[in-house]
Design a protein around this motif. Sequence first.
Motif, PDB file in Angstrom:
ATOM      1  N   GLU A  76       0.813  -1.214   0.000  1.00  0.00           N
ATOM      2  CA  GLU A  76       0.000   0.000   0.000  1.00  0.00           C
ATOM      3  C   GLU A  76       0.847   1.265   0.000  1.00  0.00           C
ATOM      4  N   ARG A  79       1.231   2.280  -3.499  1.00  0.00           N
ATOM      5  CA  ARG A  79       0.047   2.272  -4.365  1.00  0.00           C
ATOM      6  C   ARG A  79      -0.042   3.555  -5.199  1.00  0.00           C
ATOM      7  N   ARG A 103      -5.565   7.396   1.732  1.00  0.00           N
ATOM      8  CA  ARG A 103      -4.654   7.080   2.824  1.00  0.00           C
ATOM      9  C   ARG A 103      -4.677   8.124   3.933  1.00  0.00           C
ATOM     10  N   LYS A 105      -6.705   9.244   6.582  1.00  0.00           N
ATOM     11  CA  LYS A 105      -7.884   8.670   7.217  1.00  0.00           C
ATOM     12  C   LYS A 105      -8.747   9.703   7.934  1.00  0.00           C
ATOM     13  N   SER A 146      -1.943   8.321   8.295  1.00  0.00           N
ATOM     14  CA  SER A 146      -1.656   7.608   7.043  1.00  0.00           C
ATOM     15  C   SER A 146      -0.910   6.332   7.372  1.00  0.00           C
ATOM     16  N   ILE A 148      -0.643   1.920   8.034  1.00  0.00           N
ATOM     17  CA  ILE A 148      -0.757   0.685   7.263  1.00  0.00           C
ATOM     18  C   ILE A 148      -0.720  -0.474   8.249  1.00  0.00           C
ATOM     19  N   SER A 228     -14.778  -7.733   5.976  1.00  0.00           N
ATOM     20  CA  SER A 228     -14.096  -7.062   4.865  1.00  0.00           C
ATOM     21  C   SER A 228     -14.763  -7.476   3.566  1.00  0.00           C
ATOM     22  N   HIS A 295     -10.034  -3.445  -0.568  1.00  0.00           N
ATOM     23  CA  HIS A 295     -10.277  -4.242   0.624  1.00  0.00           C
ATOM     24  C   HIS A 295     -10.972  -3.286   1.596  1.00  0.00           C
ATOM     25  N   GLU A 297     -12.836  -2.478   4.795  1.00  0.00           N
ATOM     26  CA  GLU A 297     -13.054  -3.000   6.146  1.00  0.00           C
ATOM     27  C   GLU A 297     -14.184  -2.218   6.805  1.00  0.00           C
ATOM     28  N   GLU A 309     -11.803   1.140   7.208  1.00  0.00           N
ATOM     29  CA  GLU A 309     -10.863   1.702   6.236  1.00  0.00           C
ATOM     30  C   GLU A 309     -11.253   1.277   4.826  1.00  0.00           C
ATOM     31  N   ASN A 311      -9.049   0.282   1.731  1.00  0.00           N
ATOM     32  CA  ASN A 311      -7.683   0.015   1.294  1.00  0.00           C
ATOM     33  C   ASN A 311      -7.680  -0.236  -0.210  1.00  0.00           C
ATOM     34  N   ARG A 313      -6.255  -1.881  -2.508  1.00  0.00           N
ATOM     35  CA  ARG A 313      -5.350  -3.003  -2.812  1.00  0.00           C
ATOM     36  C   ARG A 313      -6.052  -4.293  -2.415  1.00  0.00           C
TER      37      ARG A 313
END
Length: 452
Positions: A76, A79, A103, A105, A146, A148, A228, A295, A297, A309, A311, A313
């Motif tokens: 990520e 990305r 990213r 948040k 930001s 991960i 997810s 992805h 969540e 979140e 994501n 990816r």
Amino acid sequence: MEDLVATVAAHGLTCHVLSSLPEPQHQESRPAALADLADDVRVTQGHVLTPRDIEEYLDHLRDTGVDVRCCLTVWEGYRHLMALANARLGVPDLDEKQVLELRDKVVLRNRLADAGLSRGRASVLTPTTLAERQREGGRYFVKPVSGIASFGTFPLTAGTSWADLERIAAEARSDTVYASVFLAQPGPGDPVGPRTAAHGTSPGTAEVRKTPDMEFLVEDYVPGREFSFEVIVVDGEPHVVAVHEKCEMTETVSAVLEDACVSPPTSLPREELVAGLRWVSSVLDTLDLRWGCFHVEARHAPSGWDLIEVNPRVGGSLISPSVGQLTGGPGLLDLWLESLITAHRPAGFSERLKSLSFAADGTPQGHHATFFRVFFADPGTIREVRLNDGPLRPVLSHILLKPGDVVEPASREVFLGQVLWRMDLADRDAILPALVPASKRAIEITYEREHG
């Protein structure tokens, strides 16, 4: 990278790898391992890839007659570089600005709250806001602005101190792999300075500002059971190919660990799953995410669905192979790659993707279910790691550490291994009651006894 190279080869394509410089102990072994896998490997002189590295490698490939179809990364932190490369190649994808906004948040949470898709709000954490939230006594969650994985994510308590956050930030600064993710957010076209969108403003109109160090946010705690949604979006149309229920989670002082997942979900009534599919579609539409793999969540409570979140990816751990077991063929990584290489003529792929994805009424297309468990290591020196038998033979097992490895204390998860099982969907509810507790012993680890 092994999974990614294998996926590329399975599509009859050559694989060209651009890698940053590994840490000293891996500088000989890792590039050599990559060279045995890929058709071409370039290793840069820095520990972090930059936009300039991307441009120079694409120029090199063009000059040597290579027809580059697309760029893909599962990390990520890179990305936005993938988006930059695909923009130069003319491949439909998220743009670099969208990735950086996802990213951030704080901006993401508040934007969705403004749209009525989240009941929570977020703000940058300072010593003042930390004290205010603790006096209020509500439920709040802390995470990097930001971040991960689970690095530095935890529920706020009365005992949380500013020194705790400074300690986590110091860990991030000293972590070669993670430092670039937390401490440097390059903006579009800016290879050097860390930049993020101004907090509390609309990402579409935000001024770009410098951030000198790691920032944390505090947000309203999102209650409920966590899930997810694994989504491929093609030309504005989202396809949910799997929904994983996180049936076991552990909240530690400085991280949230996802221990076990089952798919399709076991605890959701059909109507609530349908509501979740509609909610995910609304989130992606609000954020104008028209291409890519996501992805997403989320948590579900009696009050409805809310975001953890988004994501941009594939999900981590065994999410992609779990999808492969559910579809009976392509995993999530395969589908993401195929969405990129068919992006200019997506009609055929879209139809195939639809046949693999959840129907609007919440019906999964496949006839299988999956369960996987992830194992995390504790600090210490590993003496032995053993894979044990159980009531159902796994379809995949990874052991990632070996005897003699030393696990240092850290504010992020340290993966020990992971195991994936598949069963017929019709038999799932009969199999899981025995499999779930037995799976906790699937990988057994012992540590060297501390002396003195």
